[in-house]
Every structure is written in C-alpha cells, then in structure tokens.
Design a protein around this motif. Structure first.
Motif, PDB file in Angstrom:
ATOM      1  N   CYS A   1       0.850  -1.203   0.000  1.00 30.95           N
ATOM      2  CA  CYS A   1       0.000   0.000   0.000  1.00 30.95           C
ATOM      3  C   CYS A   1       0.882   1.248   0.000  1.00 30.95           C
ATOM      4  O   CYS A   1       1.741   1.396   0.868  1.00 30.95           O
ATOM      5  CB  CYS A   1      -0.889  -0.018   1.244  1.00 30.95           C
ATOM      6  SG  CYS A   1      -1.737   1.543   1.551  1.00 30.95           S
TER       7      CYS A   1
ATOM      8  N   ILE B   1       0.184   4.262   0.828  1.00 31.11           N
ATOM      9  CA  ILE B   1      -0.042   5.085   2.027  1.00 31.11           C
ATOM     10  C   ILE B   1       0.788   4.543   3.190  1.00 31.11           C
ATOM     11  O   ILE B   1       1.488   5.290   3.882  1.00 31.11           O
ATOM     12  CB  ILE B   1      -1.542   5.076   2.402  1.00 31.11           C
ATOM     13  CG1 ILE B   1      -2.400   5.638   1.254  1.00 31.11           C
ATOM     14  CG2 ILE B   1      -1.787   5.835   3.708  1.00 31.11           C
ATOM     15  CD1 ILE B   1      -2.161   7.078   0.936  1.00 31.11           C
ATOM     16  N   CYS B   2       0.715   3.221   3.399  1.00 31.17           N
ATOM     17  CA  CYS B   2       1.443   2.613   4.525  1.00 31.17           C
ATOM     18  C   CYS B   2       2.948   2.617   4.281  1.00 31.17           C
ATOM     19  O   CYS B   2       3.735   2.844   5.201  1.00 31.17           O
ATOM     20  CB  CYS B   2       0.930   1.197   4.753  1.00 31.17           C
ATOM     21  SG  CYS B   2      -0.783   1.168   5.318  1.00 31.17           S
TER      22      CYS B   2
ATOM     23  N   HIS C   1      -3.725   0.058   8.218  1.00 33.42           N
ATOM     24  CA  HIS C   1      -4.142  -0.411   6.907  1.00 33.42           C
ATOM     25  C   HIS C   1      -5.418  -1.237   7.006  1.00 33.42           C
ATOM     26  O   HIS C   1      -5.488  -2.213   7.749  1.00 33.42           O
ATOM     27  CB  HIS C   1      -3.035  -1.241   6.241  1.00 33.42           C
ATOM     28  CG  HIS C   1      -3.398  -1.630   4.839  1.00 33.42           C
ATOM     29  ND1 HIS C   1      -3.316  -0.736   3.791  1.00 33.42           N
ATOM     30  CD2 HIS C   1      -3.913  -2.776   4.324  1.00 33.42           C
ATOM     31  CE1 HIS C   1      -3.742  -1.331   2.691  1.00 33.42           C
ATOM     32  NE2 HIS C   1      -4.108  -2.564   2.977  1.00 33.42           N
TER      33      HIS C   1
ATOM     34  N   HIS D   1      -6.753   1.920   0.475  1.00 32.49           N
ATOM     35  CA  HIS D   1      -6.510   2.099   1.919  1.00 32.49           C
ATOM     36  C   HIS D   1      -7.714   2.920   2.389  1.00 32.49           C
ATOM     37  O   HIS D   1      -7.959   4.007   1.854  1.00 32.49           O
ATOM     38  CB  HIS D   1      -5.184   2.843   2.138  1.00 32.49           C
ATOM     39  CG  HIS D   1      -4.878   3.127   3.585  1.00 32.49           C
ATOM     40  ND1 HIS D   1      -3.768   2.633   4.237  1.00 32.49           N
ATOM     41  CD2 HIS D   1      -5.550   3.874   4.502  1.00 32.49           C
ATOM     42  CE1 HIS D   1      -3.774   3.066   5.491  1.00 32.49           C
ATOM     43  NE2 HIS D   1      -4.851   3.815   5.682  1.00 32.49           N
TER      44      HIS D   1
HETATM   45 ZN   LIG Z   1      -2.437   1.140   3.706  1.00 30.99          ZN
END
Ligand SMILES: [Zn+2]
Length: 160
Positions: A19, A21-22, A59, A105
C-alpha cells in the motif's frame, strides 16, 4: 489496463506491504490527526471548496474489516470532521464518498455542497467543472479555519 484486471498488482495494493499510504508512513497533506485517522486536505482546490478526506490510520481496505471499536472511532472522527467542515465552509449540505478504487486504503471523501454549485441536484463529478481562482481562494480560507478548529486543544463541540 485497470488495476482490477491485473490480479497480482491489485492483490499487492490490498496488502499493507504494497500500500503506498502505509509504505510512506501516511498520506501527504495531513492537516490534523484525530482519534483513529488523518485529515488530508491539499491546497489545490477541487470545484467544491473545502473538499478533503479522512484516512484510517492502520491499513484496512473495507469498512467491514474494522473491529467494532475501530468502526466507532472512525465514525466519531467522521462526525467531528463533518461538523467542523460544515461550520468552516458554510455548506448547505455535506456529501460523503468511500471508494478506494485506485488507493485501496480505507478513506472517506468529504464534499461541502453549496447553492448554485456546479453539481446542484446531482452527484459530484469533478471532471465536469475545473476549479477557478475564486474556488481556490475559498478553499484556502476554509482549510485555514478547519486547521484551527481541529487543532489539539481547540474547543471540542458538544456531542449532539
Ligand atoms: Zn495502507
């Protein structure tokens, strides 16, 4: 090619490891950190001034993946942001959208709606109405007010 027609690429995005974002430790343009989520609001405006998003901090892809307590915390954050944004923007109605079709996400979009906005009496389609200088200036002012309203120590709104 859509990510959905590439099962391996889509499967990777669904995992915390894949992901974006993570991987980056969170989204960009975070203006506030709430109980279970980040408030994300860039300076570039969409056609509806005040547009922003709430990203869940751990997440998760779907709403049903949250525990009952996480779901309640996410809803408390959504209500707090909705209340603060409606006040900061003077919106006549708040709109909310949860998609995650390109970044899976969990996040919720917030759109203040205004009399005479480009999508009045219809769903939002930002492709149909680019932002202009006026909406950019309004967005920047709403963003300033929202940052102040959500700052730690800012007055909490009483529960309805
Ligand atoms: Zn994520």
């Amino acid at each position: 090619m859509s990510r959905w027609t590439d099962p391996e690429a889509w499967e990777a995005l669904l995992s915390a490891e894949g992901c974006p974002i993570c991987r980056d430790g969170g989204p960009t343009s975070v203006i506030a950190e709430l109980e279970a989520s980040w408030v994300v609001m860039g300076e570039a405006a969409l056609p509806l001034p005040g547009t922003c998003a709430l990203f869940f901090r751990r997440h998760a892809v779907e709403l049903h993946e949250l525990t009952a307590e996480e779901g309640a915390a996410f809803m408390r954050d959504a209500q707090r942001l909705s209340r603060a944004l409606k006040s900061a923007s003077g919106a006549v109605k708040m709109n909310y959208e949860v998609h995650g079709n390109t970044i899976p996400h969990l996040h919720m979009h917030f759109f203040p709606r205004y009399p005479g906005d480009p999508f009045e009496n219809a769903p939002i389609n930002p492709r149909l109405a680019p932002a202009d200088d006026r909406t950019v200036a309004e967005h920047v002012e709403i963003r300033r007010r929202l940052i102040a309203a959500l700052a730690p120590g800012a007055g909490e709104f009483p529960a309805a």
